[in-house]
Design a protein around this motif. Sequence first.
Motif, PDB file in Angstrom:
ATOM      1  N   ILE A   1      46.554  53.412   3.672  1.00 20.34           N
ATOM      2  CA  ILE A   1      46.031  54.442   3.120  1.00 20.34           C
ATOM      3  C   ILE A   1      45.691  55.757   3.338  1.00 20.34           C
ATOM      4  CG2 ILE A   1      44.059  52.189   3.677  1.00 20.34           C
ATOM      5  CD1 ILE A   1      42.371  54.201   5.415  1.00 20.34           C
ATOM      6  N   TRP A   2      46.775  56.148   4.072  1.00 24.04           N
ATOM      7  CA  TRP A   2      47.232  57.575   3.533  1.00 24.04           C
ATOM      8  C   TRP A   2      47.544  58.289   2.701  1.00 24.04           C
ATOM      9  CZ3 TRP A   2      43.691  58.907   6.730  1.00 24.04           C
ATOM     10  CH2 TRP A   2      43.238  57.781   8.369  1.00 24.04           C
ATOM     11  N   ASP A   3      47.876  57.317   1.737  1.00 26.40           N
ATOM     12  CA  ASP A   3      49.122  57.717   0.551  1.00 26.40           C
ATOM     13  C   ASP A   3      48.058  57.979  -0.694  1.00 26.40           C
ATOM     14  OD1 ASP A   3      48.837  55.200   0.705  1.00 26.40           O
ATOM     15  OD2 ASP A   3      51.489  55.329  -0.056  1.00 26.40           O
ATOM     16  N   PHE A   4      46.621  58.125  -0.357  1.00 30.21           N
ATOM     17  CA  PHE A   4      46.267  58.222  -2.132  1.00 30.21           C
ATOM     18  C   PHE A   4      45.270  58.374  -0.990  1.00 30.21           C
ATOM     19  CE2 PHE A   4      44.205  54.336  -0.410  1.00 30.21           C
ATOM     20  CZ  PHE A   4      43.033  54.599  -1.513  1.00 30.21           C
TER      21      PHE A   4
ATOM     22  N   ASN B   1      35.698  55.437   3.061  1.00 35.33           N
ATOM     23  CA  ASN B   1      34.836  55.481   4.690  1.00 35.33           C
ATOM     24  C   ASN B   1      35.406  57.136   4.693  1.00 35.33           C
ATOM     25  OD1 ASN B   1      32.951  54.546   5.362  1.00 35.33           O
ATOM     26  ND2 ASN B   1      33.067  53.084   5.930  1.00 35.33           N
ATOM     27  N   VAL B   2      37.088  56.916   5.199  1.00 34.29           N
ATOM     28  CA  VAL B   2      37.399  58.081   5.356  1.00 34.29           C
ATOM     29  C   VAL B   2      37.099  59.083   4.673  1.00 34.29           C
ATOM     30  CG1 VAL B   2      40.125  58.953   6.185  1.00 34.29           C
ATOM     31  CG2 VAL B   2      39.479  56.227   6.708  1.00 34.29           C
ATOM     32  N   GLN B   3      37.371  59.212   3.589  1.00 35.36           N
ATOM     33  CA  GLN B   3      37.091  60.153   2.983  1.00 35.36           C
ATOM     34  C   GLN B   3      35.459  61.464   3.088  1.00 35.36           C
ATOM     35  OE1 GLN B   3      40.018  59.721  -1.057  1.00 35.36           O
ATOM     36  NE2 GLN B   3      38.384  61.293  -1.150  1.00 35.36           N
ATOM     37  N   ARG B   4      34.941  59.900   4.165  1.00 32.85           N
ATOM     38  CA  ARG B   4      33.626  60.802   4.081  1.00 32.85           C
ATOM     39  C   ARG B   4      33.481  61.394   5.475  1.00 32.85           C
ATOM     40  NH1 ARG B   4      28.459  56.901   3.086  1.00 32.85           N
ATOM     41  NH2 ARG B   4      29.805  55.444   4.330  1.00 32.85           N
ATOM     42  N   GLY B   5      34.561  61.609   6.054  1.00 32.34           N
ATOM     43  CA  GLY B   5      34.905  61.975   7.451  1.00 32.34           C
ATOM     44  C   GLY B   5      34.130  60.692   8.594  1.00 32.34           C
ATOM     45  N   VAL B   6      34.126  59.012   8.170  1.00 34.50           N
ATOM     46  CA  VAL B   6      34.153  58.290   9.121  1.00 34.50           C
ATOM     47  C   VAL B   6      35.213  57.143   9.576  1.00 34.50           C
ATOM     48  CG1 VAL B   6      32.959  55.768   9.033  1.00 34.50           C
ATOM     49  CG2 VAL B   6      31.983  57.755   7.787  1.00 34.50           C
ATOM     50  N   THR B   7      35.366  57.477  10.721  1.00 32.44           N
ATOM     51  CA  THR B   7      35.906  56.555  11.760  1.00 32.44           C
ATOM     52  C   THR B   7      35.980  55.215  11.308  1.00 32.44           C
ATOM     53  OG1 THR B   7      36.218  58.343  13.510  1.00 32.44           O
ATOM     54  CG2 THR B   7      37.308  55.985  13.798  1.00 32.44           C
ATOM     55  N   VAL B   8      37.493  54.218  10.827  1.00 32.60           N
ATOM     56  CA  VAL B   8      37.483  53.232  10.944  1.00 32.60           C
ATOM     57  C   VAL B   8      38.109  51.848  11.572  1.00 32.60           C
ATOM     58  CG1 VAL B   8      36.641  53.169   7.784  1.00 32.60           C
ATOM     59  CG2 VAL B   8      38.704  53.010   8.566  1.00 32.60           C
ATOM     60  N   ILE B   9      37.308  51.259  11.903  1.00 37.17           N
ATOM     61  CA  ILE B   9      38.530  50.466  13.296  1.00 37.17           C
ATOM     62  C   ILE B   9      37.985  48.850  12.334  1.00 37.17           C
ATOM     63  CG2 ILE B   9      39.028  49.562  15.424  1.00 37.17           C
ATOM     64  CD1 ILE B   9      38.016  52.033  16.196  1.00 37.17           C
ATOM     65  N   PRO B  10      38.699  48.440  11.167  1.00 39.82           N
ATOM     66  CA  PRO B  10      38.603  47.556  11.121  1.00 39.82           C
ATOM     67  C   PRO B  10      39.419  46.024  11.930  1.00 39.82           C
ATOM     68  CG  PRO B  10      40.577  48.461   9.782  1.00 39.82           C
ATOM     69  CD  PRO B  10      39.439  49.131  10.532  1.00 39.82           C
ATOM     70  N   LYS B  11      38.113  44.716  11.509  1.00 40.42           N
ATOM     71  CA  LYS B  11      39.419  43.862  13.087  1.00 40.42           C
ATOM     72  C   LYS B  11      40.247  42.747  11.732  1.00 40.42           C
ATOM     73  CE  LYS B  11      37.363  39.155  14.285  1.00 40.42           C
ATOM     74  NZ  LYS B  11      37.886  38.684  13.718  1.00 40.42           N
ATOM     75  N   SER B  12      41.089  42.157  12.118  1.00 37.21           N
ATOM     76  CA  SER B  12      42.506  41.450  11.512  1.00 37.21           C
ATOM     77  C   SER B  12      42.994  40.645  12.650  1.00 37.21           C
ATOM     78  CB  SER B  12      42.217  41.835  10.034  1.00 37.21           C
ATOM     79  OG  SER B  12      43.355  40.462   9.728  1.00 37.21           O
TER      80      SER B  12
ATOM     81  N   ILE C   1      37.883  50.816   0.073  1.00 40.97           N
ATOM     82  CA  ILE C   1      36.427  50.726   0.851  1.00 40.97           C
ATOM     83  C   ILE C   1      36.959  51.330   2.195  1.00 40.97           C
ATOM     84  CG2 ILE C   1      34.748  49.746   2.384  1.00 40.97           C
ATOM     85  CD1 ILE C   1      35.592  47.344   0.016  1.00 40.97           C
ATOM     86  N   LEU C   2      37.985  51.215   3.398  1.00 35.35           N
ATOM     87  CA  LEU C   2      38.722  51.782   3.750  1.00 35.35           C
ATOM     88  C   LEU C   2      38.993  53.699   3.647  1.00 35.35           C
ATOM     89  CD1 LEU C   2      40.078  49.240   5.570  1.00 35.35           C
ATOM     90  CD2 LEU C   2      38.385  50.216   5.986  1.00 35.35           C
ATOM     91  N   ARG C   3      39.228  54.114   2.386  1.00 38.51           N
ATOM     92  CA  ARG C   3      40.050  55.618   2.358  1.00 38.51           C
ATOM     93  C   ARG C   3      38.653  55.483   2.129  1.00 38.51           C
ATOM     94  NH1 ARG C   3      42.987  59.526   3.079  1.00 38.51           N
ATOM     95  NH2 ARG C   3      42.524  60.485   1.833  1.00 38.51           N
TER      96      ARG C   3
END
Length: 131
Positions: free
Chosen positions: A88-91, A65-76, A61-63
């Motif tokens: 998420i950068w290796d696929f 959004n990133v591929q759609r040009g969205v910045t993601v900062i998930p909370k954990s 899911i994070l990937r």
Amino acid sequence: MVNQVELHPYFAQPDALETMKYYNVQPEAWAPLGGGRYNPFENEMLQNIAAAHGKTIAQVILRWNVQRGVTVIPKSIHKHRIEENFAIWDFNLNDEEMAQIGSLDLGYVGEAVKHFNPEFVRGCLGMKIHD
């Protein structure tokens, strides 16, 4: 300029993304995993995509959004999830997978601010919030 809005597979907002792109505004997702409301971790299609890439559903899911040009900062607060969120950068998701994930979009279903409503936006732009 950055616009932080709700963006996840169940509220994909493709029109809002196009508008932000037109005005050179960087979209940033809040609740990039859906905020726990939609049970994406139980979705068979997302499970299959994740398995195909050897990733978790959260990573897929994070990937997406990133591929759609969205910045993601998930909370954990959990170290292993924070590390997972970075991995998420290796696929890449292919076009079919992107479309499958996008097909989960339910459209506008909440009571959030209607930033996509031109009258609402004009009203906001006319407000003075500080000197």
